[in-house]
Write an enzyme that holds these catalytic residues in place. Structure first.
Site, PDB file in Angstrom:
ATOM      1  N   CYS A 106       0.831  -1.212   0.000  1.00 40.62           N
ATOM      2  CA  CYS A 106       0.000   0.000   0.000  1.00 40.62           C
ATOM      3  C   CYS A 106       0.868   1.265   0.000  1.00 40.62           C
ATOM      4  CB  CYS A 106      -0.915  -0.028   1.222  1.00 40.62           C
ATOM      5  SG  CYS A 106      -1.826   1.488   1.502  1.00 40.62           S
ATOM      6  N   CYS A 109      -0.043   3.917   2.665  1.00 40.37           N
ATOM      7  CA  CYS A 109       0.375   3.427   3.992  1.00 40.37           C
ATOM      8  C   CYS A 109       1.845   3.750   4.224  1.00 40.37           C
ATOM      9  CB  CYS A 109       0.163   1.923   4.106  1.00 40.37           C
ATOM     10  SG  CYS A 109      -1.539   1.386   3.855  1.00 40.37           S
TER      11      CYS A 109
END
Length: 182
Positions: A106, A109
């Site tokens: 991600c 993230c």
């Protein structure tokens, strides 16, 4: 220095750490708190310089008797199992807890990670836990995570807010409000 050595002995440090030089003390001033045995936060102490910057001083504060460990000591702790998650929630039932659901792949993230680490240091009384949704997909499904990153801020065992996406400003405001609110 002798008084400091006695205090550190009471804080469950190994005997070889009792001979602390001024240079070692100065190097550790303001660093992570010293904890009383096995990470249990019954007495928390921090080294700080005196007003004139000459002598290191040890400041201690005690948590309530029978209190649980507060926070994660300024770190984001990776959770690897359902048992670790449950233990973290039990240990922080009366504290602010920030749950970060993310994935290794991600991008948002990864972009938010340095900000989350800084918040963990700033709000060291809060517990910061990172859960990889690929590793603990069952936990993520039970909590209702459908996008990454998802942050869940909890206080006193109830959810304060769920933030979907890497909105670190909103997360910071939410954590600040939860930590400062009585």
């Amino acid at each position: 220095t002798k008084m400091l050595a006695k205090l550190t002995a009471r804080l469950a440090y190994p005997r070889n750490m009792l001979m602390l030089s001024r240079a070692v003390l100065l190097k550790n001033v303001g660093r992570r708190p010293l904890l009383n045995g096995q990470g249990r936060n019954q007495t928390q102490c921090t080294l700080q310089l005196s007003k004139h910057g000459m002598y290191p001083r040890l400041f201690c504060s005690a948590s309530p008797a029978g209190g649980s460990a507060s926070g994660t000591g300024g770190k984001v702790v990776q959770v690897h199992s359902d048992e670790e998650f449950l233990d973290a929630m039990k240990a922080n039932v009366n504290n602010v807890v920030v749950l970060q659901f993310s994935a290794e792949w991600c991008g948002p993230c990864k972009a938010a990670a340095p900000y989350i680490n800084q918040m963990a240091k700033e709000y060291s009384s809060a517990g910061f836990y990172k859960i990889d949704v690929d590793e603990l997909d069952g936990l993520a499904a039970r909590v209702g995570v459908s996008a990454m990153p998802t942050f869940i801020v909890r206080k006193n065992d109830t959810t304060v807010e769920t933030i979907v996406g890497a909105d670190v400003e909103r997360l910071n405001k939410t954590i600040h409000g939860a930590v400062t609110e009585d």
